[in-house]
Design a protein around this motif. Structure first.
Motif, PDB file in Angstrom:
ATOM      1  N   ASP A  98       2.378   2.451   3.447  1.00  0.00           N
ATOM      2  CA  ASP A  98       1.465   3.599   3.321  1.00  0.00           C
ATOM      3  C   ASP A  98       2.247   4.875   3.013  1.00  0.00           C
ATOM      4  OD1 ASP A  98      -0.875   4.974   3.170  1.00  0.00           O
ATOM      5  OD2 ASP A  98      -1.147   5.222   5.314  1.00  0.00           O
ATOM      6  N   ASN A 148       3.053   8.160   1.838  1.00  0.00           N
ATOM      7  CA  ASN A 148       2.190   9.249   1.325  1.00  0.00           C
ATOM      8  C   ASN A 148       2.628  10.534   2.012  1.00  0.00           C
ATOM      9  OD1 ASN A 148       0.182  10.143   3.499  1.00  0.00           O
ATOM     10  ND2 ASN A 148      -0.093   7.920   3.606  1.00  0.00           N
ATOM     11  N   HIS A 183     -10.437   8.963  -3.754  1.00  0.00           N
ATOM     12  CA  HIS A 183      -9.600   9.164  -2.563  1.00  0.00           C
ATOM     13  C   HIS A 183     -10.208  10.244  -1.670  1.00  0.00           C
ATOM     14  CE1 HIS A 183      -5.166   9.615  -1.057  1.00  0.00           C
ATOM     15  NE2 HIS A 183      -5.907   8.892  -0.237  1.00  0.00           N
ATOM     16  N   HIS A 193       0.852  -1.204   0.000  1.00  0.00           N
ATOM     17  CA  HIS A 193       0.000   0.000   0.000  1.00  0.00           C
ATOM     18  C   HIS A 193       0.882   1.247   0.000  1.00  0.00           C
ATOM     19  CE1 HIS A 193      -3.847   2.052   1.645  1.00  0.00           C
ATOM     20  NE2 HIS A 193      -2.936   3.027   1.559  1.00  0.00           N
ATOM     21  N   ILE A 221      -5.389  15.706   2.096  1.00  0.00           N
ATOM     22  CA  ILE A 221      -5.382  15.238   0.702  1.00  0.00           C
ATOM     23  C   ILE A 221      -5.568  16.429  -0.247  1.00  0.00           C
ATOM     24  CG2 ILE A 221      -6.644  13.845  -0.998  1.00  0.00           C
ATOM     25  CD1 ILE A 221      -7.196  11.812   1.227  1.00  0.00           C
ATOM     26  N   PHE A 249     -11.572   5.295  -0.781  1.00  0.00           N
ATOM     27  CA  PHE A 249     -11.379   5.609   0.637  1.00  0.00           C
ATOM     28  C   PHE A 249     -12.761   5.566   1.282  1.00  0.00           C
ATOM     29  CE2 PHE A 249      -9.317   9.085   3.591  1.00  0.00           C
ATOM     30  CZ  PHE A 249      -9.500   8.248   4.684  1.00  0.00           C
ATOM     31  N   TYR A 259      -4.212  11.781  -6.138  1.00  0.00           N
ATOM     32  CA  TYR A 259      -4.044  13.201  -5.840  1.00  0.00           C
ATOM     33  C   TYR A 259      -4.398  14.059  -7.065  1.00  0.00           C
ATOM     34  CZ  TYR A 259      -1.920  11.609  -1.529  1.00  0.00           C
ATOM     35  OH  TYR A 259      -1.711  11.011  -0.314  1.00  0.00           O
ATOM     36  N   THR A 275       1.018   4.340   9.820  1.00  0.00           N
ATOM     37  CA  THR A 275      -0.076   5.311   9.811  1.00  0.00           C
ATOM     38  C   THR A 275      -0.593   5.536  11.223  1.00  0.00           C
ATOM     39  OG1 THR A 275      -0.700   4.245   7.763  1.00  0.00           O
ATOM     40  CG2 THR A 275      -2.233   5.885   8.630  1.00  0.00           C
ATOM     41  N   ASN A 314       1.348  12.251   4.138  1.00  0.00           N
ATOM     42  CA  ASN A 314       0.960  12.299   5.550  1.00  0.00           C
ATOM     43  C   ASN A 314       1.827  11.364   6.396  1.00  0.00           C
ATOM     44  OD1 ASN A 314      -0.855  12.964   7.733  1.00  0.00           O
ATOM     45  ND2 ASN A 314      -1.694  10.900   7.493  1.00  0.00           N
TER      46      ASN A 314
HETATM   47  N1  LIG Z   1      -6.293   7.382   4.332  1.00  0.00           N
HETATM   48  C1  LIG Z   1      -6.306   7.707   3.179  1.00  0.00           C
HETATM   49  N2  LIG Z   1      -5.258   7.835   2.368  1.00  0.00           N
HETATM   50  C2  LIG Z   1      -3.899   7.886   2.758  1.00  0.00           C
HETATM   51  C3  LIG Z   1      -3.537   9.205   3.279  1.00  0.00           C
HETATM   52  C4  LIG Z   1      -3.565  10.186   2.207  1.00  0.00           C
HETATM   53  C5  LIG Z   1      -3.164  11.554   2.612  1.00  0.00           C
HETATM   54  O1  LIG Z   1      -3.414  11.951   3.735  1.00  0.00           O
HETATM   55  O2  LIG Z   1      -2.582  12.223   1.759  1.00  0.00           O
HETATM   56  C6  LIG Z   1      -3.565   6.717   3.662  1.00  0.00           C
HETATM   57  O3  LIG Z   1      -3.774   5.604   3.198  1.00  0.00           O
HETATM   58  O4  LIG Z   1      -3.094   6.894   4.756  1.00  0.00           O
END
Ligand SMILES: N=CN[C@@H](CCC(=O)O)C(=O)O
Length: 596
Positions: A379, A381, A236, A129, A161, A276, A201, A353, A383
Motif C-alpha cells: 500500500d 502511498n 479514488h 497494491h 488524497i 475506493f 491522484y 495501513t 499516507n
Molecule cells: N484508501 C484509499 N487509498 C489509499 C490511501 C490513499 C491516500 O491516502 O493518499 C490506500 O489504499 O490506503
C-alpha cells in the motif's frame, strides 16, 4: 536432495477447492521450455535452500490450510546445493541438484552465474497494491494523525488524497516520473519483482491519463528491473467540484471508454480498474456500476473495499467477478462467504495501513479459515510510506497473526494471482519467469524474522533472469571456486578409466593372456591402490549381481593389500566357472612375475 514439505493437516472438506498437488519434488515437465542456441541467461549454483509455494505451475493460488504449503529444497551434504537454470526468455528450465545441472548444460554458453553457496533462494516478491505516482508529501498530516485526527476527518477537511492531488497537479511530469522511478528502484532492491501500480491522484480524465502515461513510460523503461501491472484508479475520491452521481457517470460514460481506447491503440497498457468503495467515497451501488462497465471493456477488477466501514464489498466483488479486493479491515462473515464462493477473488491485505492508521487489523485468520486466498501488498502511498515486502511479511505475521509460510505465499503466488499473473509469476517453477530473491542466510525465514534488515540480507534480486541487484563487484562470471568442478572431473576420470579397463579386459581375454603384473613396490602404494581399483571395477562390471557385496568388501579391505586381495578372491569365487581376474591378480600381485 532432501525435500521437506511444511504442510498443514490435510482437510478433506477442501475437496470442492481447486485441485491441489501434494508437495513433492518438482515434477519433470512434459515439455521443458526451449533453450535455443545452446545459451542460458543465468545459472544459480549451490544454494543452501530453494523455497517456493507449490511446484505445480497450474496451481493459481493457495487458500485455506493450503496457504501454508511451501516446499523447501535443501542442500544435500553429499551431492551439494540446489541449482536453477534460466533460458534466454527469462524462463526457468531447471531446478534441482547443481551437479546434475552442470552436467546437463555442460556444453551451453552461460551469460551469468550466481554462486549461492550458503544462501537461500525465494521467489521474487509481488506487491499487490501500491499508489506510487504522485508528488509532495504528507508529513504534516502524519503528525496530525499522531495527535489523534482520523484519516476521514483529514479527508473531509480537504486534506489526504486531495492534498496529494493538488501537489501532483502542480508538479512537472518529469519530476513525477523521476520520483516514481526512484520508488520503483527501492521496491526492486527490497525484492519486489512484480508490482501493481495505481493512478488516482488526478481524479479528472486528463490528469489521470497523464499519470497513467507516466506509469506506462516507467513500465517500458524499467522492463528489465521490475514488472508493473497498471491500474486506473480515477474513482479514488470524488472531485471537490463534483458529487458521487456525477463522478460515477463521467467515469462510466467517458473516462473508462477513453482509457480502453488508449489501450487498444497501444498507447497504454492498463490492466485493472479500481474504485475506493467506502463511506464518504463511492457507495457499493456506484462502485458496482463502475466495475460492471470496466468489466464490459475487458479490464480486471481490483478495488478498495471495507477499509473504514463494512460495505458488503465481498459479496459485491463476487457478483462482478473481481480478481481482487484490497484492505477488508471491516469485512464481515457474509462477505467472506461471498469471496470464497467466487473462487477467484483474492483478498489483498495491507498490514502497514492498519498499522500506520491504528485501524483494527483485517481478519487474516478468519479469511484463511474461510478459504479465501490471501495476498499482501505494501500500500505504498503518501499516507503509508512503506515499499518493502519483507517488512510487510513481518507485519502480516506479528500483527495479522499469519504464519511465515502463509505470509510468503501471500507475498508471492497469491499476490501474483490477485493480478491474474500467477501463470508466469509468483513461484519457482519450470516455465515461469525466473523472478528470484537470494538472501545471504542459511534459512529462508530470516527474510521475515530479521525485521528491517532486508537491505543487508538480500544479496541478489533477479527479474526474468536479469540481475537487478547484486554485490558491488559482481560481474556474473563463473566464480573461481566453481571452475574446478570436482564432480564432473571425477566422473570423467572414472569414465575414461573404465573405458581403458574395458579395452584391456577384452585384449587379455582375446589373447588368453594374464594381466600385466601390478606395481608392487611399497613406495608406489598409491599406484598399487589404483591398480586394484581398476581390477575391482572390472569385476563389478562382469558380475553385476554381486556389485553391492563386492563394494562392501572392497570398502572394508581398502586399507590393506591383503584384505583387498581376499576380497577379490571371494568375489571371484562366486564365478568359478571361468578363470577370474582375481586369479590373475594372485598371479601378478602376490608373485613377483606375471604368468605368460
Ligand atoms: N484508501 C484509499 N487509498 C489509499 C490511501 C490513499 C491516500 O491516502 O493518499 C490506500 O489504499 O490506503
Amino acid at each position: 536432495m532432501d525435500r521437506k514439505s511444511y504442510s498443514s493437516d490435510d482437510d478433506s472438506s477442501f475437496d470442492d477447492e481447486l485441485p491441489y498437488l501434494q508437495m513433492s519434488p518438482p515434477p519433470a515437465p512434459k515439455s521443458t521450455p526451449p533453450t535455443p542456441n545452446g545459451r542460458l541467461k543465468l545459472m544459480v549454483h549451490s544454494a543452501r535452500q530453494v523455497v517456493t509455494p507449490s511446484f505445480d505451475p497450474l496451481t493459481p493460488y493457495l487458500a485455506g490450510k493450503r496457504q501454508a504449503n511451501i516446499t523447501v529444497l535443501e542442500e544435500d551434504p553429499l551431492t551439494g546445493g540446489v541449482g536453477i537454470a534460466v533460458n534466454h526468455d527469462g524462463l526457468i528450465v531447471y531446478i534441482g541438484r547443481t551437479d546434475r545441472m552442470r552436467v546437463i548444460y555442460r556444453d551451453f554458453t552461460v551469460d551469468k552465474h550466481i554462486d549461492a553457496t550458503g544462501m537461500c533462494v525465494l521467489p521474487g516478491f509481488v506487491d499487490a497494491h501500491t499508489h506510487p505516482v504522485w508528488a509532495g508529501d504528507r508529513i504534516d498530516e502524519f503528525a496530525m494523525k499522531l495527535r489523534g485526527m482520523s484519516y476521514m476527518e483529514i479527508h473531509e477537511a480537504g486534506g489526504g488524497i486531495f492534498s496529494t492531488v493538488d501537489a501532483t497537479s502542480a508538479a512537472k511530469t518529469s519530476s513525477i516520473y523521476n520520483a516514481l522511478c526512484i520508488r520503483l528502484k527501492k521496491m526492486a532492491e527490497s525484492g519486489t519483482t512484480l508490482v501493481e501500480c495505481k493512478s488516482g491522484y488526478g481524479l479528472e480524465l486528463n490528469k489521470e491519463v497523464r499519470l497513467l502515461e507516466v506509469l506506462q513510460q516507467a513500465k517500458s523503461s524499467q522492463k528489465n528491473t521490475i514488472n508493473m501491472s497498471i491500474t486506473y484508479c480515477g474513482a479514488h475520491a470524488i472531485p471537490r467540484n463534483s458529487n458521487m452521481e456525477e463522478a460515477t457517470k463521467r467515469i462510466v460514460d467517458v473516462d473508462l471508454p477513453y482509457i480502453a481506447h488508449l489501450n487498444k491503440t497501444g498507447k497504454l497498457d492498463v490492466e485493472n480498474v479500481d474504485v475506493f468503495c467506502d463511506r464518504g467515497v463511492f457507495s457499493e451501488q456506484h462502485a458496482e456500476l463502475i466495475l460492471w462497465k470496466a468489466k464490459s471493456l475487458g479490464f480486471q477488477l481490483n478495488f478498495h473495499g471495507d477499509e473504514l466501514y463494512p460495505m458488503n464489498s465481498g459479496q459485491m466483488g463476487a457478483r462482478v467477478g473481481a480478481t481482487a479486493i484490497s484492505h477488508l479491515e471491516r469485512i464481515g462473515e457474509a462477505d467472506m462467504g461471498g469471496m470464497r464462493r467466487a473462487k477467484r477473488t483474492v483478498a489483498v491485505l495491507l498490514p502497514s495501513t492498519g498499522f500506520a492508521m491504528r485501524l483494527r487489523p483485517p481478519p487474516a485468520r478468519k479469511l484463511i479459515a474461510a478459504r479465501v486466498p490471501v495476498a499482501l501488498g505494501s500500500d505504498f502511498n503518501p499516507n503509508v510510506y512503506c515499499y518493502s515486502m519483507p517488512l510487510i511479511m513481518n507485519l502480516a505475521c506479528v500483527y495479522l497473526r499469519m504464519t511465515m509460510e502463509e505470509a510468503l505465499v501471500a507475498a508471492t503466488l497469491n499476490a501474483a494471482a490477485s493480478l491474474g499473473k500467477s501463470d508466469k509469476h509468483g513461484s519457482i517453477v519450470y516455465n515461469k519467469f525466473a523472478d528470484l530473491v537470494i538472501i545471504n542466510s542459511p534459512r529462508w525465514e530470516n527474510i521475515i524474522y530479521d525485521f528491517g534488515n532486508h537491505g543487508q540480507i538480500i544479496k541478489f534480486v533477479v527479474m526474468a533472469g536479469n540481475i537487478v541487484k547484486g554485490p558491488k563487484h559482481f560481474d556474473g562470471s563463473l566464480p573461481p571456486r566453481l571452475r574446478t568442478d570436482d564432480v564432473l572431473q571425477k566422473r570423467r576420470r572414472r569414465r575414461s578409466t573404465s573405458l581403458k579397463m574395458e579395452g584391456e579386459r577384452k585384449r587379455r581375454h582375446s589373447k588368453c593372456s594374464p594381466p600385466p603384473p601390478p606395481p608392487h613396490s611399497h613406495t608406489q602404494h598409491q599406484s598399487i591402490v589404483c591398480w586394484y581399483e581398476e581390477q575391482i571395477e572390472a569385476i563389478k562390471r562382469k558380475y553385476k549381481e554381486d556389485l553391492q557385496a563386492v563394494t562392501r568388501r572392497y570398502d572394508r579391505a581398502l586399507n590393506s593389500k591383503t584384505g583387498l586381495y581376499q576380497c577379490l578372491v571371494q568375489a571371484a569365487s562366486h564365478n568359478r566357472h571361468e578363470r577370474t581376474d582375481a586369479d590373475d591378480i594372485q598371479a601378478g600381485g602376490a608373485g613377483s612375475s606375471s604368468k605368460m
